[in-house]
Design a protein around this motif. Structure first.
Motif, mmCIF file in Angstrom:
data_model
loop_
_atom_site.group_PDB
_atom_site.id
_atom_site.type_symbol
_atom_site.label_atom_id
_atom_site.label_comp_id
_atom_site.label_asym_id
_atom_site.label_seq_id
_atom_site.Cartn_x
_atom_site.Cartn_y
_atom_site.Cartn_z
ATOM 1 N N TYR A 101 2.997 -5.108 4.552
ATOM 2 C CA TYR A 101 2.369 -3.983 5.256
ATOM 3 C C TYR A 101 3.282 -2.757 5.239
ATOM 4 O O TYR A 101 2.824 -1.620 5.115
ATOM 5 C CB TYR A 101 2.002 -4.379 6.694
ATOM 6 N N SER A 147 2.240 0.867 3.658
ATOM 7 C CA SER A 147 2.268 2.113 4.451
ATOM 8 C C SER A 147 3.029 3.210 3.716
ATOM 9 O O SER A 147 2.884 4.391 4.024
ATOM 10 C CB SER A 147 2.938 1.854 5.810
ATOM 11 N N GLU A 184 -5.533 -0.677 3.974
ATOM 12 C CA GLU A 184 -4.202 -0.268 4.464
ATOM 13 C C GLU A 184 -3.640 0.842 3.570
ATOM 14 O O GLU A 184 -3.089 1.820 4.031
ATOM 15 C CB GLU A 184 -3.228 -1.462 4.426
ATOM 16 N N ALA A 186 -2.762 4.949 4.245
ATOM 17 C CA ALA A 186 -1.479 5.624 3.949
ATOM 18 C C ALA A 186 -1.680 6.742 2.924
ATOM 19 O O ALA A 186 -0.725 7.249 2.341
ATOM 20 C CB ALA A 186 -0.491 4.583 3.412
#
Ligand code: BV8
Length: 233
Positions: free
Chosen positions: A159, A163, A186, A190
């Motif tokens: 993760y 990001s 995810e 970002a």
């Protein structure tokens, strides 16, 4: 600094002769997940589960990396920015193609794990049931793979990488298994550019900014060539 995060699935090893899970003649057409890929299955019939992974280990040892694995190794070696390779696969074809630091979020066939003390060691080609752990000597050896209902490995690290990603690519995965299938969301959060490389559409194709369709051995080397010649985002 550019950061490419790549997620691979069974499709990248298909042209190396390894079965995928959900293609019509795939592993889940011959075995039920509940019988071979859950902790309950292992508790119920460890012999059946060990036989399933011994077969997978034998097949993986016979297979050779293909042009897609080799292209990703070339990208990791030649790209000016960061490249992080996360795989759902338990084969070692990325490593045998030269990729290093591969994150095996679902474990790997070459690994054995002690269900009692957590000790890890190199798995034998054929793992017998009731094999003793070399550290605590209890008969609790299991394949070091992540079964359904178990927590995938290195999730915090993954993760963190997502990001910071400027580009996220999913290669050869049907997008049906979580949390891996959610990585594209995810990455988009970002503000990464997202590309899916697959033989056909997946369950999460609509989430990607760019789709490249075709066999991995053709579309992955072409994509890597574009990245290395800076002909793409
Ligand atoms: C978790 C390792 C919490 C072992 C695998 C109800 C009860 C319990 C759990 C759940 C539930 N509902 C949902 C869940 C979660 C569950 C899940 O997602 N289930 C699905 C079935 C609905 N997930 C879990 O249990 C995971 N753990 O959730 O823990 C958690 C949550 C968040 C954060 C932390 C913790 C654990 C899942 C891991 C299970 N282990 N394998 C082994 O290998 O035997 S899963 C297995 O299937 C693979 O590892 C892989 O990850 C997964 C998906 O397979 P793919 O790689 O995508 O392969 P597939 O065959 O599906 O697709 C192949 C693709 O390639 C296709 O798109 C095809 O078109 C393409 N292709 C084919 N040929 C080519 C090609 N592409 C290019 N070129 C080609 N030539």
């Amino acid at each position: 600094m550019e950061k490419i995060v790549i997620l691979t699935g069974a499709g990248i090893s298909a042209e190396s002769g390894l079965d995928t899970f959900r293609d019509e003649d795939g592993l889940w057409s011959r075995h039920r997940i509940e019988d071979v890929a859950t902790p309950e299955a292992f508790a119920r019939d460890p012999g059946l589960v060990q036989a399933f992974y011994n077969m997978r280990r034998r097949e993986a040892a016979k297979a050779r990396p293909n042009a897609a694995h080799e292209a990703l190794a070339r990208l990791m070696q030649a790209y000016q920015g960061d490249v992080v390779l996360v795989t759902q696969n338990v084969d070692d074809l990325h490593e045998r193609a030269g990729s290093q630091g591969v994150i095996h979020m679902h474990g790997h066939l070459r690994g054995a794990l002690c269900a009692a003390c957590g000790h890890r060691w190199l798995a034998p080609e054929e793992m017998a049931t009731g094999e003793a752990c070399p550290s605590c000597n209890q008969a609790t050896a299991r394949p070091d793979v992540v079964w359904f209902g178990e927590i995938p490995y290195q999730m915090d690290e993954i993760y963190d990488h997502l990001s910071e990603a400027t580009l996220f690519a999913a290669i050869g995965t049907s997008g049906q298994v979580y949390p891996a299938a959610g990585f594209v969301i995810e990455a988009k959060a970002a503000r990464a550019y997202t590309v899916e490389l697959n033989l056909e559409t997946s369950d999460v194709t609509s989430a990607f900014a760019e789709i490249r369709t075709g066999p991995a051995t053709q579309i992955v080397p072409a994509w890597v060539d574009d990245l290395l010649s800076d002909r793409t985002s």
